[in-house]
Design a protein around this motif. Structure first.
Motif, mmCIF file in Angstrom:
data_model
loop_
_atom_site.group_PDB
_atom_site.id
_atom_site.type_symbol
_atom_site.label_atom_id
_atom_site.label_comp_id
_atom_site.label_asym_id
_atom_site.label_seq_id
_atom_site.Cartn_x
_atom_site.Cartn_y
_atom_site.Cartn_z
ATOM 1 N N GLU A 51 -2.849 -11.018 85.036
ATOM 2 C CA GLU A 51 -3.378 -9.677 84.741
ATOM 3 C C GLU A 51 -3.280 -9.379 83.249
ATOM 4 O OE1 GLU A 51 -5.041 -7.905 86.831
ATOM 5 O OE2 GLU A 51 -4.522 -9.018 88.636
ATOM 6 N N LEU A 52 -2.155 -9.736 82.632
ATOM 7 C CA LEU A 52 -1.990 -9.500 81.203
ATOM 8 C C LEU A 52 -2.968 -10.339 80.396
ATOM 9 C CD1 LEU A 52 -0.502 -8.083 78.909
ATOM 10 C CD2 LEU A 52 1.120 -10.001 78.918
ATOM 11 N N ALA A 53 -3.184 -11.573 80.811
ATOM 12 C CA ALA A 53 -4.141 -12.420 80.100
ATOM 13 C C ALA A 53 -5.530 -11.782 80.095
ATOM 14 C CB ALA A 53 -4.193 -13.814 80.729
ATOM 15 N N ALA A 54 -5.920 -11.190 81.208
ATOM 16 C CA ALA A 54 -7.224 -10.507 81.266
ATOM 17 C C ALA A 54 -7.252 -9.297 80.339
ATOM 18 C CB ALA A 54 -7.529 -10.088 82.706
ATOM 19 N N VAL A 55 -6.148 -8.563 80.283
ATOM 20 C CA VAL A 55 -6.062 -7.383 79.403
ATOM 21 C C VAL A 55 -6.153 -7.796 77.938
ATOM 22 C CG1 VAL A 55 -4.448 -5.617 78.573
ATOM 23 C CG2 VAL A 55 -4.832 -5.895 81.023
ATOM 24 N N ALA A 88 4.141 -9.162 73.364
ATOM 25 C CA ALA A 88 4.676 -9.198 71.998
ATOM 26 C C ALA A 88 4.105 -10.366 71.217
ATOM 27 C CB ALA A 88 6.205 -9.265 72.030
ATOM 28 N N ALA A 89 3.926 -11.503 71.875
ATOM 29 C CA ALA A 89 3.378 -12.685 71.201
ATOM 30 C C ALA A 89 1.938 -12.466 70.751
ATOM 31 C CB ALA A 89 3.467 -13.902 72.126
ATOM 32 N N ALA A 90 1.216 -11.580 71.415
ATOM 33 C CA ALA A 90 -0.178 -11.309 71.049
ATOM 34 C C ALA A 90 -0.296 -10.380 69.851
ATOM 35 C CB ALA A 90 -0.918 -10.707 72.241
ATOM 36 N N THR A 124 0.864 -8.815 65.943
ATOM 37 C CA THR A 124 1.164 -9.382 64.635
ATOM 38 C C THR A 124 2.394 -8.695 64.072
ATOM 39 O OG1 THR A 124 -0.289 -7.797 63.531
ATOM 40 C CG2 THR A 124 -1.269 -9.912 64.173
ATOM 41 N N GLY A 125 3.005 -9.334 63.085
ATOM 42 C CA GLY A 125 4.175 -8.761 62.430
ATOM 43 C C GLY A 125 5.436 -9.508 62.790
ATOM 44 N N PRO A 126 6.542 -9.077 62.196
ATOM 45 C CA PRO A 126 7.827 -9.720 62.473
ATOM 46 C C PRO A 126 8.218 -9.578 63.943
ATOM 47 C CG PRO A 126 7.975 -8.216 60.585
ATOM 48 C CD PRO A 126 6.642 -8.003 61.218
ATOM 49 N N GLU A 127 8.950 -10.565 64.438
ATOM 50 C CA GLU A 127 9.326 -10.586 65.855
ATOM 51 C C GLU A 127 10.066 -9.325 66.280
ATOM 52 O OE1 GLU A 127 11.969 -13.111 69.075
ATOM 53 O OE2 GLU A 127 11.606 -13.974 67.100
ATOM 54 N N GLU A 128 11.010 -8.868 65.482
ATOM 55 C CA GLU A 128 11.788 -7.671 65.834
ATOM 56 C C GLU A 128 10.872 -6.455 65.994
ATOM 57 O OE1 GLU A 128 15.368 -5.584 66.615
ATOM 58 O OE2 GLU A 128 15.080 -7.731 66.332
ATOM 59 N N GLU A 129 9.907 -6.335 65.124
ATOM 60 C CA GLU A 129 8.956 -5.215 65.205
ATOM 61 C C GLU A 129 8.075 -5.331 66.451
ATOM 62 O OE1 GLU A 129 4.924 -3.990 62.951
ATOM 63 O OE2 GLU A 129 6.687 -4.114 61.631
ATOM 64 N N ARG A 130 7.617 -6.541 66.760
ATOM 65 C CA ARG A 130 6.782 -6.735 67.951
ATOM 66 C C ARG A 130 7.554 -6.395 69.212
ATOM 67 N NH1 ARG A 130 5.378 -12.325 68.088
ATOM 68 N NH2 ARG A 130 6.805 -12.702 66.380
ATOM 69 N N ARG A 131 8.822 -6.803 69.280
ATOM 70 C CA ARG A 131 9.647 -6.472 70.446
ATOM 71 C C ARG A 131 9.847 -4.968 70.553
ATOM 72 N NH1 ARG A 131 14.308 -10.149 69.171
ATOM 73 N NH2 ARG A 131 15.470 -8.353 69.899
ATOM 74 N N TRP A 132 10.058 -4.304 69.434
ATOM 75 C CA TRP A 132 10.211 -2.850 69.422
ATOM 76 C C TRP A 132 8.946 -2.191 69.953
ATOM 77 C CZ3 TRP A 132 13.635 0.872 69.176
ATOM 78 C CH2 TRP A 132 13.270 2.149 68.756
ATOM 79 N N TYR A 190 1.693 2.618 69.386
ATOM 80 C CA TYR A 190 2.889 1.788 69.539
ATOM 81 C C TYR A 190 2.572 0.310 69.310
ATOM 82 C CZ TYR A 190 5.454 5.667 71.785
ATOM 83 O OH TYR A 190 6.087 6.844 72.077
ATOM 84 N N LEU A 191 1.422 -0.132 69.784
ATOM 85 C CA LEU A 191 1.080 -1.553 69.695
ATOM 86 C C LEU A 191 0.602 -1.976 68.316
ATOM 87 C CD1 LEU A 191 -0.690 -1.994 73.133
ATOM 88 C CD2 LEU A 191 1.469 -3.037 72.416
#
Length: 186
Positions: free
Chosen positions: A57-61, A119-121, A123-131, A174-175
């Motif tokens: 489902e996420l892949a389709a989104v 989060a992997a989709a 951009t930006g630093p990993e910590e920011e993507r997780r946030w 947020y994204l």
């Protein structure tokens, strides 16, 4: 096999569990686990009685521009949650929240199948993507709880376009939008 898998996932978490370990605990050949459940994620969904494939489902989104992903995400979630499979998923969420093991399993499912890939989709630093994805999760879980578990009106009976219009811009910010500098600091 499901009892063995439930115990393994509860004790070790999604990432540390292997189909071989589940098979050994259940006293069956690993091929039997694969035959019945297909993969570790299929086995995990069966443990939680989730009839949807969150990763698919996420892949389709994620197909499409990132600057409109929140609208696609919310629209897809609402359609799924209002379907018979979604009703079973919401029942599984209610059940999982009743004990620590169930909550841990649900958290592992969200992290491995939805939040980390989302989060992997980005951009930006990993910590920011997780946030960013944690902020999205807070809103999505809030929507699920208020609309489907608590049944708070008028949210519970609101039409999908109204919900997407109200929540979509916040999720999109947020994204992909600017975040306060201090927001990702520990």
């Amino acid at each position: 096999m499901l009892d063995a898998a439930r115990a393994e996932f509860a004790a070790r978490g999604y990432d540390a569990v292997t189909l071989r370990r589940v098979a050994a605990r259940a006293g069956v050949d690993p091929a039997m686990v694969t035959h019945h459940f297909g993969s570790k994620s299929g086995l995990f969904r069966a443990v939680l009685d989730v009839r949807l494939d969150p990763a698919a489902e996420l892949a389709a989104v994620l197909t499409g521009p990132l600057d409109t992903v929140a609208e696609r995400l919310l629209t897809r979630l609402l359609v799924l949650w209002d379907s018979p499979a979604g009703a079973a998923t919401i029942a599984a969420v209610r059940t999982a929240l009743q004990d620590e093991d169930g909550t841990a399993l649900l958290r592992d499912l969200a992290l491995s199948q939805v939040l980390r890939p989302l989060a992997a989709a980005l951009t930006g630093p990993e910590e920011e993507r997780r946030w960013r994805v944690d902020l999205v999760a807070s809103q999505v879980v809030g929507l699920l709880m208020t609309r489907y578990v608590l049944g708070l009106e008028p949210l519970a009976s609101a039409r999908h376009p109204a919900l997407v219009g109200a929540l979509g811009p916040t999720l999109q910010r947020y994204l992909t939008g600017p975040l306060p500098a201090a927001s990702v600091e520990p």
